[in-house]
Scaffold this active site. Structure first.
Site, PDB file in Angstrom:
ATOM      1  N   HIS A 149       6.102   8.552  26.566  1.00  0.00           N
ATOM      2  CA  HIS A 149       7.369   8.851  27.253  1.00  0.00           C
ATOM      3  C   HIS A 149       8.531   8.162  26.529  1.00  0.00           C
ATOM      4  O   HIS A 149       8.327   7.270  25.709  1.00  0.00           O
ATOM      5  CB  HIS A 149       7.334   8.391  28.716  1.00  0.00           C
ATOM      6  N   LYS A 190      11.857   4.940  30.307  1.00  0.00           N
ATOM      7  CA  LYS A 190      10.932   5.005  31.451  1.00  0.00           C
ATOM      8  C   LYS A 190      10.603   3.591  31.932  1.00  0.00           C
ATOM      9  O   LYS A 190      10.319   2.711  31.130  1.00  0.00           O
ATOM     10  CB  LYS A 190       9.652   5.766  31.068  1.00  0.00           C
TER      11      LYS A 190
END
Ligand code: NAD
Length: 265
Positions: A153, A157
């Site tokens: 990600h 995040k």
């Protein structure tokens, strides 16, 4: 289908309103958001489509009188409000909000006991298909194969591993009867010893602007089998919402997830 949006000015709310405004079978009848900066504005202004004749309002009650289904992408405490309102008005509900605690999830379930409700923390079609394929692969390949989950990600995040990776790990654990509390391994470092046969490895990579990638690797001596899903944009989450809404308005009262919507159970 008459659709109302709760959390209309959010990132997901705007994506969903855009998709709904382009669908032939959908009429947007209401848009609600707590953000006073957008209340009173036409939703067309929010999504760059001129004037669509629906204004963002503050109250759910009047909107629910007109809607077949409410879509909720907000915050956990707001989803308890929407589920209570929908439970009382009999309006079908689609909830995409994540981060509900166990007790909040229990409350939501009670609130929607008498209505059709789709509640799915990941509405991407591909990720839900991945869930199904992982379950099948784990059942077929079983404990002869080492199973490792890798997720990638973007750098912003805040949590790891991703909710989707956790769900994949749960599916594998349930399928093989190997509880995560015992067999989940989150990253490895140092002299770890040989890999245990029942371990379920989970690894998180954070880099750049990756929207979200999940790979499940099944490895044994002589071969490796991988299932990968890559999200290219947040549209992938929004694309599951309208099918979920179409499903909800026809369903008998009950709590459903995307596996139900996609017929994957
Ligand atoms: P966001 O912060 O951009 O939008 C949330 C919106 O909800 C905001 O406009 C906010 O003003 C509004 N809101 C908050 N409380 C409210 C209340 N009490 N009444 C009315 N409106 C209220 O967030 P986002 O990125 O759009 O994500 C929203 C939620 O959806 C998050 O929980 C996120 O994790 C989840 N999400 C789920 C999926 C999925 O596939 N299910 C995908 C992406 C995001």
């Amino acid at each position: 289908m008459k659709l109302a949006m709760f959390g209309a000015s959010g990132r997901m709310g705007q994506h969903i309103l855009t998709m709904a405004s382009e669908a032939d079978d959908i009429e947007i009848v209401g848009a609600v958001d707590i953000d006073t900066a957008v209340q009173g504005k036409d939703i067309g202004e929010l999504i760059g489509k001129g004037t669509l004749g629906v204004t963002v309002t503050a109250d759910l009650g009047p909107v629910l009188g007109k809607a077949d289904v409410l879509i909720d992408f907000t915050r956990p405490e707001a989803s308890l409000i929407s589920s209570e309102f929908c439970g009382k008005s009999g309006t079908a509900l689609v909830v995409g909000t994540t981060g509900l605690s166990d007790s909040q999830q229990e409350q939501l379930k009670k609130n929607v006991a008498g209505i059709p409700c789709v509640y799915a923390p990941n509405m991407s079609m591909g990720v839900n298909l991945l869930f199904k394929l992982v379950k099948d692969a784990a059942a077929i390949l079983g404990e002869d194969y080492d199973i490792e989950i890798t997720e990638i990600h973007h750098r912003f995040k805040k949590d790891a591993p991703s909710g989707t990776a956790k769900r994949i790990a749960e599916i594998i654990a349930d399928t093989l009867g190997t509880p995560l509390s015992e067999y989940g391994v989150y990253g490895r470092e140092g002299i770890t010893g040989e890999r245990g046969p029942k371990e379920i490895g989970v690894h998180a990579i954070r880099t750049g602007d990756v929207v979200g990638e999940h790979t499940v690797t099944f490895g044994t001596l002589g071969e490796r089998f991988e299932l990968t899903h890559k999200a290219h944009s947040r549209d992938t989450f929004a694309s599951g919402v309208l099918p979920a809404a179409r499903f909800a308005i026809k369903a008998v009262p009950g709590l459903y997830d995307m596996q139900d919507v996609l017929g994957l159970k």
